[in-house]
Design a protein around this motif. Structure first.
Motif, PDB file in Angstrom:
ATOM      1  N   GLY A 287       0.758  -1.237   0.000  1.00 38.52           N
ATOM      2  CA  GLY A 287       0.000   0.000   0.000  1.00 38.52           C
ATOM      3  C   GLY A 287       0.789   1.287   0.000  1.00 38.52           C
ATOM      4  N   GLU A 288       2.083   1.265   0.276  1.00 38.38           N
ATOM      5  CA  GLU A 288       2.806   2.529   0.388  1.00 38.38           C
ATOM      6  C   GLU A 288       2.887   3.273  -0.930  1.00 38.38           C
ATOM      7  OE1 GLU A 288       7.435   2.068   0.419  1.00 38.38           O
ATOM      8  OE2 GLU A 288       6.620   0.323   1.467  1.00 38.38           O
ATOM      9  N   ASN A 289       2.674   2.585  -2.058  1.00 37.38           N
ATOM     10  CA  ASN A 289       2.683   3.247  -3.359  1.00 37.38           C
ATOM     11  C   ASN A 289       1.285   3.385  -3.948  1.00 37.38           C
ATOM     12  OD1 ASN A 289       5.394   3.951  -3.797  1.00 37.38           O
ATOM     13  ND2 ASN A 289       5.915   1.849  -4.298  1.00 37.38           N
ATOM     14  N   ARG A 290       0.268   3.326  -3.094  1.00 36.39           N
ATOM     15  CA  ARG A 290      -1.113   3.554  -3.523  1.00 36.39           C
ATOM     16  C   ARG A 290      -1.574   4.911  -2.995  1.00 36.39           C
ATOM     17  NH1 ARG A 290      -4.234  -0.731  -5.991  1.00 36.39           N
ATOM     18  NH2 ARG A 290      -2.714  -2.327  -6.607  1.00 36.39           N
ATOM     19  N   TYR A 291      -2.473   5.548  -3.734  1.00 36.55           N
ATOM     20  CA  TYR A 291      -2.906   6.896  -3.384  1.00 36.55           C
ATOM     21  C   TYR A 291      -4.411   6.939  -3.153  1.00 36.55           C
ATOM     22  CZ  TYR A 291       1.719   8.321  -4.954  1.00 36.55           C
ATOM     23  OH  TYR A 291       3.081   8.457  -5.096  1.00 36.55           O
ATOM     24  N   GLY A 292      -4.797   7.394  -1.974  1.00 33.30           N
ATOM     25  CA  GLY A 292      -6.196   7.602  -1.659  1.00 33.30           C
ATOM     26  C   GLY A 292      -6.996   6.318  -1.571  1.00 33.30           C
ATOM     27  N   ARG A 293      -8.227   6.437  -1.084  1.00 38.24           N
ATOM     28  CA  ARG A 293      -9.065   5.249  -0.929  1.00 38.24           C
ATOM     29  C   ARG A 293      -9.388   4.603  -2.263  1.00 38.24           C
ATOM     30  NH1 ARG A 293     -11.766   9.879  -0.126  1.00 38.24           N
ATOM     31  NH2 ARG A 293     -13.865  10.212  -0.972  1.00 38.24           N
ATOM     32  N   ASP A 311       0.871   5.258   3.270  1.00 32.84           N
ATOM     33  CA  ASP A 311       1.813   6.198   3.880  1.00 32.84           C
ATOM     34  C   ASP A 311       1.070   7.505   4.044  1.00 32.84           C
ATOM     35  OD1 ASP A 311       3.925   8.305   4.020  1.00 32.84           O
ATOM     36  OD2 ASP A 311       5.226   6.547   3.940  1.00 32.84           O
ATOM     37  N   ILE A 312       0.845   7.950   5.274  1.00 32.12           N
ATOM     38  CA  ILE A 312      -0.071   9.054   5.561  1.00 32.12           C
ATOM     39  C   ILE A 312       0.326  10.355   4.871  1.00 32.12           C
ATOM     40  CG2 ILE A 312      -1.061  10.452   7.427  1.00 32.12           C
ATOM     41  CD1 ILE A 312      -0.854   7.870   9.168  1.00 32.12           C
ATOM     42  N   PRO A 313       1.599  10.806   4.934  1.00 35.92           N
ATOM     43  CA  PRO A 313       1.946  12.045   4.238  1.00 35.92           C
ATOM     44  C   PRO A 313       2.188  11.858   2.741  1.00 35.92           C
ATOM     45  CG  PRO A 313       3.847  11.252   5.433  1.00 35.92           C
ATOM     46  CD  PRO A 313       2.718  10.329   5.776  1.00 35.92           C
ATOM     47  N   LYS A 314       1.681  10.768   2.198  1.00 39.28           N
ATOM     48  CA  LYS A 314       1.839  10.479   0.774  1.00 39.28           C
ATOM     49  C   LYS A 314       0.500  10.170   0.116  1.00 39.28           C
ATOM     50  CE  LYS A 314       4.465   7.300  -2.242  1.00 39.28           C
ATOM     51  NZ  LYS A 314       5.419   6.160  -2.241  1.00 39.28           N
ATOM     52  N   THR A 315      -0.355   9.454   0.812  1.00 40.91           N
ATOM     53  CA  THR A 315      -1.573   8.912   0.205  1.00 40.91           C
ATOM     54  C   THR A 315      -2.746   9.873   0.211  1.00 40.91           C
ATOM     55  OG1 THR A 315      -2.847   6.860   0.079  1.00 40.91           O
ATOM     56  CG2 THR A 315      -2.655   7.884   2.247  1.00 40.91           C
ATOM     57  N   GLY A 316      -2.612  11.019   0.897  1.00 44.29           N
ATOM     58  CA  GLY A 316      -3.706  11.975   0.959  1.00 44.29           C
ATOM     59  C   GLY A 316      -3.858  12.642   2.301  1.00 44.29           C
ATOM     60  N   ALA A 336      -1.702  -1.129   8.891  1.00 48.28           N
ATOM     61  CA  ALA A 336      -0.342  -1.025   9.438  1.00 48.28           C
ATOM     62  C   ALA A 336       0.410  -0.001   8.596  1.00 48.28           C
ATOM     63  CB  ALA A 336       0.368  -2.371   9.414  1.00 48.28           C
ATOM     64  N   PRO A 337       0.252   1.295   8.887  1.00 49.46           N
ATOM     65  CA  PRO A 337       0.767   2.343   8.003  1.00 49.46           C
ATOM     66  C   PRO A 337       2.279   2.306   7.811  1.00 49.46           C
ATOM     67  CG  PRO A 337      -0.811   3.262   9.551  1.00 49.46           C
ATOM     68  CD  PRO A 337      -0.509   1.866  10.011  1.00 49.46           C
ATOM     69  N   HIS A 338       2.670   2.558   6.567  1.00 48.74           N
ATOM     70  CA  HIS A 338       4.075   2.767   6.230  1.00 48.74           C
ATOM     71  C   HIS A 338       4.489   4.139   6.745  1.00 48.74           C
ATOM     72  CE1 HIS A 338       7.324   3.984   3.310  1.00 48.74           C
ATOM     73  NE2 HIS A 338       7.720   2.758   3.571  1.00 48.74           N
ATOM     74  N   ASN A 339       5.732   4.265   7.213  1.00 50.09           N
ATOM     75  CA  ASN A 339       6.192   5.543   7.759  1.00 50.09           C
ATOM     76  C   ASN A 339       7.704   5.604   7.735  1.00 50.09           C
ATOM     77  OD1 ASN A 339       6.285   8.028   9.280  1.00 50.09           O
ATOM     78  ND2 ASN A 339       6.746   6.790  11.090  1.00 50.09           N
ATOM     79  N   ILE A 340       8.250   6.538   6.952  1.00 49.82           N
ATOM     80  CA  ILE A 340       9.702   6.758   6.941  1.00 49.82           C
ATOM     81  C   ILE A 340      10.018   8.182   7.387  1.00 49.82           C
ATOM     82  CG2 ILE A 340      10.127   5.039   5.144  1.00 49.82           C
ATOM     83  CD1 ILE A 340      10.417   7.413   3.166  1.00 49.82           C
ATOM     84  N   GLY A 341       9.066   8.814   8.088  1.00 47.44           N
ATOM     85  CA  GLY A 341       9.161  10.228   8.341  1.00 47.44           C
ATOM     86  C   GLY A 341       9.785  10.625   9.657  1.00 47.44           C
ATOM     87  N   SER A 342       9.755  11.932   9.876  1.00 46.79           N
ATOM     88  CA  SER A 342      10.229  12.555  11.109  1.00 46.79           C
ATOM     89  C   SER A 342       9.183  12.349  12.199  1.00 46.79           C
ATOM     90  CB  SER A 342      10.447  14.051  10.865  1.00 46.79           C
ATOM     91  OG  SER A 342       9.206  14.753  10.910  1.00 46.79           O
ATOM     92  N   PRO A 343       9.397  12.910  13.388  1.00 49.71           N
ATOM     93  CA  PRO A 343       8.363  12.829  14.425  1.00 49.71           C
ATOM     94  C   PRO A 343       7.026  13.430  14.010  1.00 49.71           C
ATOM     95  CG  PRO A 343      10.468  13.418  15.407  1.00 49.71           C
ATOM     96  CD  PRO A 343      10.670  13.450  13.922  1.00 49.71           C
ATOM     97  N   VAL A 344       7.014  14.349  13.043  1.00 45.85           N
ATOM     98  CA  VAL A 344       5.750  14.965  12.623  1.00 45.85           C
ATOM     99  C   VAL A 344       4.871  13.950  11.909  1.00 45.85           C
ATOM    100  CG1 VAL A 344       4.692  16.804  11.248  1.00 45.85           C
ATOM    101  CG2 VAL A 344       6.837  17.231  12.467  1.00 45.85           C
ATOM    102  N   ALA A 345       5.401  13.293  10.877  1.00 49.72           N
ATOM    103  CA  ALA A 345       4.632  12.262  10.179  1.00 49.72           C
ATOM    104  C   ALA A 345       4.271  11.125  11.129  1.00 49.72           C
ATOM    105  CB  ALA A 345       5.436  11.728   8.994  1.00 49.72           C
ATOM    106  N   THR A 346       5.186  10.813  12.024  1.00 51.50           N
ATOM    107  CA  THR A 346       4.936   9.736  12.986  1.00 51.50           C
ATOM    108  C   THR A 346       3.749  10.064  13.876  1.00 51.50           C
ATOM    109  OG1 THR A 346       7.279   9.135  12.945  1.00 51.50           O
ATOM    110  CG2 THR A 346       5.965   8.359  14.821  1.00 51.50           C
ATOM    111  N   MET A 347       3.655  11.303  14.366  1.00 52.32           N
ATOM    112  CA  MET A 347       2.538  11.671  15.217  1.00 52.32           C
ATOM    113  C   MET A 347       1.227  11.714  14.445  1.00 52.32           C
ATOM    114  SD  MET A 347       3.711  11.619  18.151  1.00 52.32           S
ATOM    115  CE  MET A 347       2.174  12.109  18.938  1.00 52.32           C
ATOM    116  N   ALA A 348       1.279  12.037  13.168  1.00 49.38           N
ATOM    117  CA  ALA A 348       0.068  11.933  12.347  1.00 49.38           C
ATOM    118  C   ALA A 348      -0.423  10.492  12.330  1.00 49.38           C
ATOM    119  CB  ALA A 348       0.355  12.423  10.925  1.00 49.38           C
ATOM    120  N   GLY A 349       0.510   9.544  12.213  1.00 45.79           N
ATOM    121  CA  GLY A 349       0.153   8.131  12.265  1.00 45.79           C
ATOM    122  C   GLY A 349      -0.399   7.714  13.609  1.00 45.79           C
TER     123      GLY A 349
END
Length: 410
Positions: A287-293, A311-316, A336-349
């Motif tokens: 799913g990390e390379n899929r966009y939106g629902r 991936d939350i800061p990628k998919t929408g 099970a969200p993909h996440n390679i981000g900083s603490p900001v993207a992580t907290m969004a997750g």
């Protein structure tokens, strides 16, 4: 007709009754949108949305060339003067503004995602509520993290020691990394299997012969022997296998009770993934390379995987990921969200994970970045014993230490 009667009745009883809905006379407005890139193990693109309410929302866009220009040069003028509390409306406004120029996927959606995260943070701060509360409330007090252990030793160190890369892809290195992650409190760990074995092979063909399959099996054996029942173990194939090779590898790994096999096939063909899913015993994740629902619809309807990993800061963004989770839940699939981000993207997750019932764990991909926690203006680490406590503070629940950001600015 009924509402007119009700209004007349109310006016006759209370002469001062005003049927016009009450509105705040001080609607907040967006004044500026900017980005800054942090040079982490990936280029973390931090988005800031300034408002005239004295509040700055922070978000993050997935690392991508050109995302800065789309956000600042294009979305900045589009969003200036808009109400930051209208997060969903502004999401659609950005999609419409970029319509025909990549708003459905790719860099356009990545840029929209980064701004959307910052809008939720700003809205929460203005309303003095955590983001999870704006999404409907929390279902759990803490969010489980899983550690991406990068192929045995640090991704950064591997890049710095260029001629020694093959040395990190050995069973004993995997076992050491697994032990270190479990000792840090992680109950779920993941390793890459699309890694060099030391043999010269044609990787472009996506075909892997028996010695290559055996190399991957030995890596998994070393990890599972080391941690036993102390942690769940997952593996990532990064789309680098053919259907035949992925099937053979999955069969070779059946006895190790893996949590999931991630991205065994290229991301475009849901039919092929569904066929593979029916032919193997292990749960599959993608799913990390899929966009939106809409990008997850075929995977869900065909029951092509057991786990979806947007991936939350990628998919929408935050709201779209919650909708993906709800779509997946109609087929009893797990998030099970993909996440390679900083603490900001992580907290969004964390906020998404707090609000959906079918959430399992959020990826943590920065164990090799010793200053990752320093980016946050707080004393204690965000991740403790493999979990992040869901914060009750407004917005995403963290503030960045901008001196540390500047120190590591790309």
């Amino acid at each position: 007709m009924y509402t007119d009667f009700a209004a007349r009745l109310a006016t006759s009883i209370w002469p001062d009754f005003d049927q016009t809905p009450a509105r705040s006379t001080e609607t907040p407005a967006i004044t500026d949108v900017e980005t800054v890139v942090i040079d982490g193990n990936f280029p973390w693109t931090i988005v800031t949305v300034e408002t005239d309410a004295g509040v700055t929302g922070i978000g993050e866009a997935y690392p991508s060339p050109g995302v800065h220009e789309v956000i600042t040069d294009f979305f900045g003028p589009v969003l200036e003067g808009e109400n930051p509390l209208d997060v969903e409306r502004l999401y659609h406004l950005m999609r419409e503004a970029l319509s025909g120029r990549g708003s459905q996927d790719g860099i356009g959606t990545i840029a929209i995602s980064g701004v959307e995260l910052a809008l939720w943070d700003a809205a929460g701060k203005i309303l003095d509520q955590p983001v999870y509360q704006l999404l409907g409330g929390k279902m759990r007090e803490e969010v489980r993290m899983y550690a991406d252990c990068h192929a045995g030793e640090g991704m950064v160190e591997s890049a710095l020691n260029e001629g020694e890369a093959h040395g990190v892809y050995k069973p004993e290195a995997y076992a050491r990394a697994a032990r270190a992650a479990v000792d840090d409190g992680f109950e779920s760990i993941k390793f890459d299997l699309d890694v060099p074995s030391g043999r010269e092979i044609d990787t472009i063909s996506r075909h892997f012969d028996s010695p290559e399959i055996e190399h991957k099996r030995r890596l998994v054996e070393a990890v599972t022997d080391e941690v036993g029942a102390e942690a769940e173990v997952a593996v990532d194939l990064h789309w680098n296998f053919s259907s035949d090779a992925a099937r053979k590898l999955c069969h070779a790994l059946e006895s190790y009770d893996l949590a999931w096999v991630e991205d065994p096939l290229p991301p475009e063909n849901g039919d092929a993934m569904a066929t593979l899913n029916r032919s193997v015993e292990q749960p599959l994740l993608t799913g990390e390379n899929r966009y939106g629902r809409h990008g997850f619809r075929d995977l869900v309807e065909q029951e092509a995987v057991s786990f979806v990993a947007p991936d939350i800061p990628k998919t929408g963004g935050i709201a779209e990921t919650k909708k993906i989770a709800e779509l997946a839940d109609t087929y009893y699939m797990t998030l099970a969200p993909h996440n390679i981000g900083s603490p900001v993207a992580t907290m969004a997750g964390v906020h998404v994970g707090a609000t959906v019932p079918n959430f399992l764990a959020l990826e943590f991909h920065a164990r090799d970045v010793p200053w990752w926690d320093d980016l946050v203006a707080r004393e204690e680490p965000l991740i403790q014993d493999g979990y992040i406590e869901v914060p009750d503070t407004p917005g995403l629940g963290i503030e960045l230490d901008w001196d540390v950001v500047e120190e590591h600015r790309a």
